[in-house]
Design an enzyme around this catalytic site. Structure first.
Site, PDB file in Angstrom:
ATOM      1  N   CYS A 128       0.760  -1.161   0.032  1.00 28.12           N
ATOM      2  CA  CYS A 128      -0.031  -0.013  -0.023  1.00 28.12           C
ATOM      3  C   CYS A 128       0.848   1.282  -0.068  1.00 28.12           C
ATOM      4  O   CYS A 128       2.095   1.288   0.650  1.00 28.12           O
ATOM      5  CB  CYS A 128      -0.934   0.211   1.292  1.00 28.12           C
ATOM      6  N   ASP A 129       0.396   2.275  -0.630  1.00 26.57           N
ATOM      7  CA  ASP A 129       0.981   3.661  -0.402  1.00 26.57           C
ATOM      8  C   ASP A 129       0.085   4.853  -0.619  1.00 26.57           C
ATOM      9  O   ASP A 129      -0.921   4.703  -1.498  1.00 26.57           O
ATOM     10  CB  ASP A 129       2.017   3.822  -1.515  1.00 26.57           C
ATOM     11  N   SER A 130       0.049   5.989   0.205  1.00 28.53           N
ATOM     12  CA  SER A 130      -0.879   6.804   0.392  1.00 28.53           C
ATOM     13  C   SER A 130      -0.405   8.166  -0.047  1.00 28.53           C
ATOM     14  O   SER A 130       0.644   8.531   0.101  1.00 28.53           O
ATOM     15  CB  SER A 130      -1.586   6.836   1.527  1.00 28.53           C
TER      16      SER A 130
END
Length: 465
Positions: free
Chosen positions: A154-156
């Site tokens: 995941c990456d935001s």
């Protein structure tokens, strides 16, 4: 048994989102160079990094993180499958009581007390432990699975006024962003990549949530920055922490703002033909106990973690047992062992401050070899593709066992050990003759004379290879 999930992130909030949803993931940090990944993606598209759409950025980074962990596990499984040599099994508890009587000439009451004391320290140095030998077992574990484990990256990033923001890191940058966010509406984008280790199938998508902030006063900004929270989170805010009070409204999945959208993660799992509920591995009681515990946040519970009440009178770590890697370096000319990799254990750990080998609890679904190789890579940067397994020793206590995996650097390969987490004060190559001069973990001190003899024998056997 549930399908294991590996989270390619050290983010505590992401881990908590999953845990509260009934999934205890294995945490495996990717150590991806995010700037380099985005530069490469921009070059492929012939644009600048700033010109990359935010959805492309977060999906590219999530895929990079999941892929790195996937490749690490592939190397672990490959090295475990290529293992050679013998598995030696010792069962000290079967003979400890009998030999204590014979050797010490004690009464029954005396030998019972002596045996318990010996077992509690796992110091069987005065016990002649009978051993069994068999070919090392390379079957089972992750290599034989038809589905899973699933690896999730995941990456935001936060989109505000046309600009995509990651972590500010510096207080001055965080201040500028918070001032711009005051009373404004922005979007939190989170890329998700799911890889099924068994099949190699990949699914990638991004979640988006819109949120509106309150009007910030300078006092709010000053105190929020002083707390340190906004410095290392995407967009300089959190929903599940101090920043949650400053968010007036949300449209979209709230968990996506925390960094892992449960609805999207469920959708990706279902695209692979897997039921989301097949990932559940945490009971309601366990979730309650975890939330009530006062353990340091760095001591994250993972599948396979936990204490076993052993017949030897001690509590041992690892519900599936534990394992570690004794990695040796050989002289290029003589073939003799010159150094081994050792771990100086963190003070907070069991027998903190002592020296041993990197290792830990075997995770659900792993074979003993896979668990040892994963732990050694995770803790000490022992890269599985650069070593060869040449044997093992299992100290079997019945309900629990610890396996020491013997390995050499491959010819022409070099391992650069280092401490990858807070479980070690240092990781280093130690000259073979200097090992006894270190303050050793009790089990290591007990086993070292036998281990030294076996390493020398293995080195002679493998001379010229």
């Amino acid at each position: 048994m549930s399908i294991p999930l590996i989270l390619a992130s050290k983010s505590q909030p992401r881990r908590d989102v999953l845990f509260n949803a009934g999934i205890c993931p294995t945490i495996r940090v990717s150590h991806v160079d995010e700037d380099a990944v985005l530069e490469q993606a921009a070059q492929r598209q012939g644009v600048s990094v700033d010109e990359l759409p935010i959805a492309d950025k977060v999906c590219t980074l999530s895929r990079a993180k999941a892929t790195v962990v996937y490749e690490i596990y592939r190397n672990v499984v490959r090295t475990a499958a290529e293992a050679t040599g013998e598995r030696v099994i010792g069962r000290p508890l079967e003979v400890a009581a009998e030999q204590t009587v014979v050797d010490a000439g004690s009464s029954a009451a005396e030998y019972t007390a002596q045996t318990i004391a010996s077992a509690q320290t796992r110091d069987f140095s005065n016990i002649d432990i009978p051993t069994e030998r068999e070919p090392i077992d390379t079957t089972g574990g992750l290599a034989d699975r038809k589905v899973g484990p699933l690896i999730l990256g995941c990456d935001s990033m936060f989109l505000l006024n046309g600009h995509a923001y990651g972590k500010p890191h510096a207080a001055a940058i965080a201040r500028e962003r918070l001032q711009e966010m005051s009373g404004a509406t922005g979007e939190l984008w989170t890329g998700h990549t799911l890889i099924d280790f068994a099949t190699g199938r990949v699914e990638t998508a991004a979640s988006r949530a819109t949120l509106t902030f309150c009007e910030f006063t300078e006092t709010m900004i000053d105190r929020y920055i002083t707390s340190g929270e906004p410095l290392e989170v995407a967009g300089s805010f959190t929903l599940d922490g101090l920043g949650g009070a400053f968010i007036d409204s949300i449209t979209g999945a709230p968990s996506g703002i925390i960094g892992l959208s449960l609805p999207l993660a469920r959708e990706l799992v279902e695209r692979m033909g897997i039921e989301w509920t097949d990932l559940w591995n945490v009971s309601r009681d366990e979730r309650f106990q975890e939330s009530s515990a006062k353990a340091p946040k760095t001591n994250v519970r993972q599948p396979g973690d936990g204490w076993v009440e052993c017949a030897c009178g001690r509590r041992h770590w690892g519900l599936n047992g534990a394992a570690g890697v004794l990695l040796a370096r050989r002289d290029a000319e003589t073939g003799k062992v010159t150094h081994i990799v050792m771990q100086h254990r963190a003070e907070w750990s069991a027998e903190g401050g002592t020296w041993g080998i990197p290792g830990g609890a075997i995770a659900d679904g792993e074979s003993t070899l896979e668990g040892a190789l994963r732990e050694a890579n995770e803790e000490a940067n022992i890269t599985p593709e650069d070593i060869e397994v040449v044997g093992s020793y299992c100290e079997d206590h019945g309900p629990w066992s610890y396996t020491t995996v013997f390995a050499f650097e491959k010819p022409g390969h070099v391992v650069h050990p280092k401490a990858n987490d807070d479980e070690s004060m240092e990781i280093e190559w130690v000259a073979i003759d200097e090992v006894p001069g270190h303050k050793l973990l009790t089990a290591m001190r007990t086993d070292w004379p036998r281990f030294r003899t076996r390493l020398d024998a293995l080195a002679e056997e493998y001379q010229g290879r």
